[in-house]
Design a protein around this motif. Structure first.
Motif, PDB file in Angstrom:
ATOM      1  N   GLY A 125      38.762  55.037  32.219  1.00 55.51           N
ATOM      2  CA  GLY A 125      39.772  54.898  31.888  1.00 55.51           C
ATOM      3  C   GLY A 125      40.542  53.660  32.005  1.00 55.51           C
ATOM      4  N   GLU A 126      41.547  52.949  31.653  1.00 60.25           N
ATOM      5  CA  GLU A 126      42.179  52.326  31.894  1.00 60.25           C
ATOM      6  C   GLU A 126      43.568  52.504  33.207  1.00 60.25           C
ATOM      7  N   ARG A 127      43.679  52.203  34.622  1.00 56.42           N
ATOM      8  CA  ARG A 127      44.793  52.406  34.873  1.00 56.42           C
ATOM      9  C   ARG A 127      45.934  52.483  34.825  1.00 56.42           C
ATOM     10  N   GLY A 128      46.313  54.224  35.425  1.00 55.91           N
ATOM     11  CA  GLY A 128      47.358  55.086  35.218  1.00 55.91           C
ATOM     12  C   GLY A 128      47.572  55.075  32.957  1.00 55.91           C
ATOM     13  N   LEU A 192      39.861  46.095  43.283  1.00 56.73           N
ATOM     14  CA  LEU A 192      38.598  45.790  43.664  1.00 56.73           C
ATOM     15  C   LEU A 192      37.820  47.171  44.382  1.00 56.73           C
ATOM     16  N   ASN A 193      39.526  47.689  45.369  1.00 56.11           N
ATOM     17  CA  ASN A 193      39.293  49.362  45.767  1.00 56.11           C
ATOM     18  C   ASN A 193      39.036  50.279  44.689  1.00 56.11           C
ATOM     19  N   HIS A 194      40.379  50.530  44.336  1.00 55.63           N
ATOM     20  CA  HIS A 194      39.807  51.322  43.158  1.00 55.63           C
ATOM     21  C   HIS A 194      39.477  50.817  42.037  1.00 55.63           C
ATOM     22  N   MET A 195      38.605  49.719  41.620  1.00 60.20           N
ATOM     23  CA  MET A 195      37.535  50.017  40.988  1.00 60.20           C
ATOM     24  C   MET A 195      35.943  50.466  41.726  1.00 60.20           C
ATOM     25  N   ASN A 196      36.415  50.638  42.818  1.00 59.73           N
ATOM     26  CA  ASN A 196      35.103  50.769  43.661  1.00 59.73           C
ATOM     27  C   ASN A 196      34.874  52.850  43.354  1.00 59.73           C
ATOM     28  N   VAL A 197      36.059  52.720  43.693  1.00 54.65           N
ATOM     29  CA  VAL A 197      36.567  54.319  44.047  1.00 54.65           C
ATOM     30  C   VAL A 197      35.624  54.590  42.237  1.00 54.65           C
ATOM     31  N   ARG A 198      36.508  53.877  41.200  1.00 56.40           N
ATOM     32  CA  ARG A 198      35.902  54.866  39.957  1.00 56.40           C
ATOM     33  C   ARG A 198      34.393  55.032  39.322  1.00 56.40           C
ATOM     34  N   ALA A 199      34.163  53.328  40.459  1.00 54.26           N
ATOM     35  CA  ALA A 199      32.623  53.485  39.784  1.00 54.26           C
ATOM     36  C   ALA A 199      31.697  55.384  40.893  1.00 54.26           C
ATOM     37  N   ALA A 200      32.377  54.879  41.875  1.00 53.36           N
ATOM     38  CA  ALA A 200      31.419  56.029  42.679  1.00 53.36           C
ATOM     39  C   ALA A 200      31.923  57.672  41.979  1.00 53.36           C
ATOM     40  N   ASP A 201      33.678  57.536  41.198  1.00 56.14           N
ATOM     41  CA  ASP A 201      33.286  58.736  40.638  1.00 56.14           C
ATOM     42  C   ASP A 201      32.274  59.314  39.463  1.00 56.14           C
ATOM     43  N   ILE A 202      32.021  58.054  38.625  1.00 58.69           N
ATOM     44  CA  ILE A 202      31.174  58.066  37.969  1.00 58.69           C
ATOM     45  C   ILE A 202      29.790  58.721  38.591  1.00 58.69           C
ATOM     46  N   ALA A 229      24.823  56.516  29.128  1.00 58.81           N
ATOM     47  CA  ALA A 229      25.422  55.518  29.221  1.00 58.81           C
ATOM     48  C   ALA A 229      27.346  55.109  29.523  1.00 58.81           C
ATOM     49  N   VAL A 230      27.715  54.202  30.207  1.00 57.67           N
ATOM     50  CA  VAL A 230      29.054  54.258  30.573  1.00 57.67           C
ATOM     51  C   VAL A 230      29.996  53.377  29.461  1.00 57.67           C
ATOM     52  N   ILE A 231      31.406  53.775  29.342  1.00 50.83           N
ATOM     53  CA  ILE A 231      32.251  53.813  28.593  1.00 50.83           C
ATOM     54  C   ILE A 231      33.630  52.858  29.706  1.00 50.83           C
ATOM     55  N   GLY A 232      33.499  51.791  29.356  1.00 50.88           N
ATOM     56  CA  GLY A 232      35.389  51.956  30.725  1.00 50.88           C
ATOM     57  C   GLY A 232      36.004  50.901  29.826  1.00 50.88           C
ATOM     58  N   HIS A 233      37.741  51.249  30.206  1.00 53.18           N
ATOM     59  CA  HIS A 233      38.520  50.811  29.371  1.00 53.18           C
ATOM     60  C   HIS A 233      39.565  49.534  30.590  1.00 53.18           C
ATOM     61  N   GLY A 234      39.658  48.339  30.819  1.00 49.52           N
ATOM     62  CA  GLY A 234      41.066  47.778  31.497  1.00 49.52           C
ATOM     63  C   GLY A 234      39.567  47.881  33.187  1.00 49.52           C
ATOM     64  N   LEU A 235      40.142  48.643  34.398  1.00 54.15           N
ATOM     65  CA  LEU A 235      39.938  48.512  35.265  1.00 54.15           C
ATOM     66  C   LEU A 235      38.649  49.501  35.001  1.00 54.15           C
ATOM     67  N   GLY A 236      38.591  50.434  34.052  1.00 55.00           N
ATOM     68  CA  GLY A 236      37.909  51.349  33.867  1.00 55.00           C
ATOM     69  C   GLY A 236      36.232  50.526  33.689  1.00 55.00           C
ATOM     70  N   ASP A 259      38.638  44.467  33.005  1.00 51.84           N
ATOM     71  CA  ASP A 259      38.883  43.700  34.220  1.00 51.84           C
ATOM     72  C   ASP A 259      38.322  44.166  35.419  1.00 51.84           C
ATOM     73  N   ALA A 260      37.247  42.977  35.909  1.00 56.40           N
ATOM     74  CA  ALA A 260      36.577  43.404  36.970  1.00 56.40           C
ATOM     75  C   ALA A 260      36.610  42.819  38.323  1.00 56.40           C
ATOM     76  N   TYR A 261      36.166  42.840  39.417  1.00 53.13           N
ATOM     77  CA  TYR A 261      36.056  42.579  40.850  1.00 53.13           C
ATOM     78  C   TYR A 261      35.110  43.133  40.981  1.00 53.13           C
ATOM     79  N   GLY A 262      34.592  41.182  42.080  1.00 51.12           N
ATOM     80  CA  GLY A 262      33.741  42.059  43.312  1.00 51.12           C
ATOM     81  C   GLY A 262      31.806  41.750  42.689  1.00 51.12           C
ATOM     82  N   ARG A 263      30.992  42.612  43.261  1.00 48.03           N
ATOM     83  CA  ARG A 263      29.924  42.732  42.512  1.00 48.03           C
ATOM     84  C   ARG A 263      29.503  42.058  41.513  1.00 48.03           C
ATOM     85  N   PRO A 264      29.669  42.885  40.415  1.00 51.73           N
ATOM     86  CA  PRO A 264      29.763  42.870  38.759  1.00 51.73           C
ATOM     87  C   PRO A 264      29.786  41.513  38.752  1.00 51.73           C
ATOM     88  N   LEU A 265      30.522  40.435  39.260  1.00 50.10           N
ATOM     89  CA  LEU A 265      30.588  38.888  38.863  1.00 50.10           C
ATOM     90  C   LEU A 265      29.857  37.867  39.216  1.00 50.10           C
TER      91      LEU A 265
END
Length: 396
Positions: A125-128, A192-202, A229-236, A259-265
């Motif tokens: 999900g989205e952050r928060g 970006l740090n939050h996003m990478n942690v979430r990706a690793a959580d998946i 498959a994955v579903i992500g909302h916002g930073l997710g 909302d994406a940062y880093g390597r996916p872009l």
């Protein structure tokens, strides 16, 4: 903050409910604890030497038995309300309202008896936003024969209650985590740090589920490990794209108001993706710098779609990012700041229709007339197939 303020000012006096799922199956739900001993917890001090812990919730097709009991939408509200209120600078009593909402799912019923395995969908999900704020969409997908797991990402949602009673909150992060007034570059690096942690959580959740260490045996047996498959909302959404790059088990992805940062872009998504968002509405009083900053998430989504091997982009008028969560169901009680004319249940139904059509096509090879139409059957939606930037390199 604005979303929550608008949400609670009237709705504390009106108990809205989530629309019943439209599929043929009853829906069950269970909460599960996952710990990845191979990942140190990066949000706490190194001296703590703790591993990454997650709370997740699974929704699944269930036997429709007379003894089934309704699941709570949110349990332990008295412990969770204060940190969510603190995060949003609101009185704690306001968030006790969540305890009055009813879940459309049953509490840990027997999984459906069937010889057919089902797709596994992991949601970030989205952050928060907590895992239970996606009950509507998760229940809807489960009612149509999918197993859906929504993740609580500790330290980046308001509060996560662990099985031993510990309450992990957003303000419990390590002291050197940047806070307060940050430059735009510092904000982006933090995201970006939050996003990478979430990706690793998946991937940690996929490890636990597919290695038979997280779910009950009768539920694990229903999962088809080749249809993930994955579903992500916002930073997710950015995390979903990052996870799709890194984890070969993922075959398709959904990004809602991503909302994406880093390597996916720069690297794309590796697998087909479906993107859904609302048009960007800009105030005429913005400076050029503010305008560019407001447009950046949309530009990132467009970049992601261009780099995907196959991408669909749905634009939904007059909805906000929060409308991709259970907050949409409150739209009949209180109109959103976006003046959303779409009934909340209808909005969630439309989004789930596109998600199911996309997942059925990419995971099961089914025909998807909803995705092939040049015009959407829903007037609120404009759909387009995105041309890849480098078709000779990105063709599946």
């Amino acid at each position: 903050l604005g979303v929550f303020i608008g949400y609670i000012t009237t709705s504390t006096f009106n108990v809205w409910q989530i629309a019943p799922p439209s599929g043929p199956y009853a829906v069950g739900t269970q909460k599960l604890y996952v710990i990845d001993q191979n990942r140190p917890e990066t949000y706490t001090s190194e001296s703590d030497e703790d591993s990454r812990e997650l709370m997740v919730q699974v929704w699944y097709p269930a036997e429709n038995a007379a003894e089934n009991q309704p699941a709570p939408y949110l349990s332990n509200v008295e412990q969770l309300a204060p940190p969510f209120a603190r995060q949003n600078q609101l009185p704690a009593w306001i968030f006790n309202y969540w305890g009055l909402v009813q879940s459309p799912a049953f509490d840990a019923p027997k999984p459906l008896t069937t010889q057919h395995q089902m797709p596994l969908i992991v949601l970030s999900g989205e952050r928060g936003f907590a895992r239970w704020m996606y009950t509507g969409i998760c229940s809807e997908l489960a009612s149509h024969g999918m197993i859906v797991i929504s993740i609580d990402h500790p330290y980046s949602v308001g509060a996560v209650l662990m099985p031993d009673g510990r309450l992990v909150t957003m303000d419990a992060r390590r002291p050197d985590d940047p806070r307060g007034a940050l430059t735009q570059e510092e904000v982006k690096q933090k995201q970006l740090n939050h996003m990478n942690v979430r990706a690793a959580d998946i991937s940690s959740v996929l490890d636990a589920v597919l290695n038979n260490t997280a779910l009950p045996e009768n539920l694990t047996a229903l999962i088809d490990p080749n249809r993930v498959a994955v579903i992500g909302h916002g930073l997710g959404g950015g995390a979903a794209a990052q996870a799709a790059i890194d984890d070969q088990r993922i075959k398709a992805g959904i990004a809602l108001s991503a909302d994406a940062y880093g390597r996916p872009l720069t690297e794309g998504t590796r697998v087909p993706f479906f993107f859904a968002s609302s048009p960007v509405m800009l105030s005429p009083n913005l400076t050029e710098e503010q305008r560019q900053l407001a447009l950046e998430p949309q530009q990132h989504r467009q970049r992601l779609a261009q780099l995907a091997p196959e991408a669909y982009e749905a634009t939904i008028v007059n909805c906000s990012s929060g409308d991709f969560t259970d907050l949409a169901f409150n739209s009949d009680v209180l109109r959103w700041p976006s003046a959303n004319p779409i009934n909340g249940a209808r909005l969630q139904f439309i989004v789930s229709q596109y998600i199911r059509s996309f997942l059925n096509a990419k995971l099961d090879g089914q025909s998807a007339p909803l995705l092939s139409r040049s015009s959407s059957p829903y007037p609120e939606v404009t759909l387009r197939l995105v041309e890849p930037e480098n078709p000779e390199e990105t063709a599946p």
